[in-house]
Write an enzyme that holds these catalytic residues in place. Sequence first.
Site, PDB file in Angstrom:
ATOM      1  N   THR A 243       3.963   3.914  -1.129  1.00 22.59           N
ATOM      2  CA  THR A 243       3.394   2.693  -0.533  1.00 22.59           C
ATOM      3  C   THR A 243       3.145   2.926   0.961  1.00 22.59           C
ATOM      4  O   THR A 243       3.671   3.878   1.545  1.00 22.59           O
ATOM      5  CB  THR A 243       4.357   1.506  -0.724  1.00 22.59           C
ATOM      6  OG1 THR A 243       5.590   1.808  -0.059  1.00 22.59           O
ATOM      7  CG2 THR A 243       4.628   1.246  -2.201  1.00 22.59           C
TER       8      THR A 243
ATOM      9  N   GLY B 259     -11.873   8.809   5.944  1.00 20.96           N
ATOM     10  CA  GLY B 259     -10.648   8.253   5.362  1.00 20.96           C
ATOM     11  C   GLY B 259      -9.372   8.756   6.017  1.00 20.96           C
ATOM     12  O   GLY B 259      -8.276   8.546   5.505  1.00 20.96           O
TER      13      GLY B 259
ATOM     14  N   LYS C  84       6.942  10.530  12.821  1.00 19.75           N
ATOM     15  CA  LYS C  84       7.200  11.853  12.240  1.00 19.75           C
ATOM     16  C   LYS C  84       8.303  12.576  13.025  1.00 19.75           C
ATOM     17  O   LYS C  84       9.188  13.196  12.433  1.00 19.75           O
ATOM     18  CB  LYS C  84       5.918  12.675  12.177  1.00 19.75           C
ATOM     19  CG  LYS C  84       5.028  12.202  11.028  1.00 19.75           C
ATOM     20  CD  LYS C  84       3.665  12.828  11.059  1.00 19.75           C
ATOM     21  CE  LYS C  84       2.854  12.380   9.834  1.00 19.75           C
ATOM     22  NZ  LYS C  84       1.407  12.638  10.007  1.00 19.75           N
TER      23      LYS C  84
END
Lengths: 342, 342
Positions: free
Chosen positions: B98, B208, B226
Amino acid sequence: MSQSRLALLGFGNVGRALVRLLKRKEAELKEKYEINFTVTGIATRRHGFAISPNGLDIEKALALVESGQSLYEISKYPLTDSLDFVHSVPADVLIEITPVNLQNGEPAISHLQTALDRNMHAITANKGAIVHAYRELSELAQAKGRKFYFESTVMDGAPIFSLFRSALPATQLNSLRGILNSTTNLILGRMEDGESFEDAVKYCQQIGLAETDPSIDVDGWDAAIKVATLVTVLMGLPLTPQEVDRTGVRSITPKMVAEAKERGKRWKLVCTAERDGNTVKSRVAPELVSPSSPLYSVEGSSSIVEFHTDTLSSLSIVEGNPGPETTAYGLLADFINAIRDQ
Amino acid sequence: MSQSRLALLGFGNVGRALVRLLKRKEAELKEKYEINFTVTGIATRRHGFAISPNGLDIEKALALVESGQSLYEISKYPLTDSLDFVHSVPADVLIEITPVNLQNGEPAISHLQTALDRNMHAITANKGAIVHAYRELSELAQAKGRKFYFESTVMDGAPIFSLFRSALPATQLNSLRGILNSTTNLILGRMEDGESFEDAVKYCQQIGLAETDPSIDVDGWDAAIKVATLVTVLMGLPLTPQEVDRTGVRSITPKMVAEAKERGKRWKLVCTAERDGNTVKSRVAPELVSPSSPLYSVEGSSSIVEFHTDTLSSLSIVEGNPGPETTAYGLLADFINAIRDQ
């Protein structure tokens, strides 16, 4: 808590760095990995052999060898034959760090075979054993329920074989490209700074990177045996260094190096291997590389390998500033992994 | 032969690439890893949910979603709440893909918690869950005897966490340095070719890579989360993206990029973290890098991380040309490793 008795066959820079690393990591090995170890045997080329079933005094062994004395002081072991040593040392793990034999991999192969036959894990930094007996030694290890690991054979202690073994499941290696020989990389770098080939070779000999006969490095043999090791294990296609299309760096003149530098490029001794069905095309040869290549920034004794696989388009491993400690770490990692994977 | 029922929470580019990869590797999973799998549940944001205890027709699921139709065709599953899905899907492994929630990691954390509570292995590509609940989820996984793996959270499918977990035992990470955000790296590269910042952002949106609101990337949030993920897991020091000293790339003008290029240098959005006892100094900021740096040749959407440890002086991992297939591979590797490590 597992009890592991280690036997070291080879006690040069790498072997001694390993013993120091083992001492430094002793508590962590106990607490995190539940590994208790003793060193029950040490075999050297120039300082004799020592064996003690209850564990040698490794601090004393280090001190003796580093002051040029014989290990005979700490253990009156009469033999001087390395294979006899492996036959008789009471150990669970053999760490094999003898010099590489390009032609047939001996006596390393016999050492490792004997260790596995005696139900030891067999760990080596010796590429000769891989390119000449990988399949046999792997099958023997499997039959014996023991591990045959060799992380330190290529790129010192950088994780290459363990990466494919554990972190890259279900992946097929299709090709590789890299800089795998430290000596030639350092020589080419020093030639960029204006040094002659001969002086650069001398420098590498002085710092202990190149042998008295530098041909193993400068003619590409060391790079070729590393390519053969990677292809044999990671592609599953047996390859000897003799089968690698090999050109060394002797043809690279100071003029060529200077011209490349002017154009913002660098000569590198590049290793490549590409799978072609059930065969492989492999090569070691000087190539001009530009700053857009990951090979360009690999300086001095550092190394790189770029893998192309069927799951990750490109994955590179770069090892910077290796030394005997780095190779020693590869051996330590193999030891820990042999115990926890068994 | 182990039988694994997979539930996919998320069926966008990565989820669908994973299903294709699973199909491609089906025979290898059986033969080499003794893993037989079925996909028993798929939850999507826009195409409904599907559950079938005996396994869904995944070819049909792919065809339906890719032609804009609902999964309702293959399974009349009435729920539309993702947490209800995790509560009711009959599965052994949850693959959680998700979108990231920088603020608190929800609902991913609840999904993973519920999966572990139900004795599933929990695999995620969601960094939010790591920076906000790494310890809790790890402890829960351990208590349940299940695996909580998340290789695809950083550098797509490149092996980072599995590298430290399996290939680098007894190693302490002291510092890291890298390029971890694809979008800004591609933007800076296109600006070197003369494109404006705005046009470069638009290009990233078209392919994208960047979201409609590009601030997550250009303001350094993605890089910061990250860094926080790497520090939290690999250094064992909890860190949130909010705690990272963060500067994005908005201040880098076309003139600065052109001047750097003239001098043979490049602007890169560089991530750094350095252990300082039990704390860490972490930063995301633009830096000028020269060709002698391994960061220089990292182009487009590629990424790099250089690790400095107490055993290997410097080890870098470079991933070239990643895509949804690469992220999908990280999830596949986690799945295989969860089964063989359990």
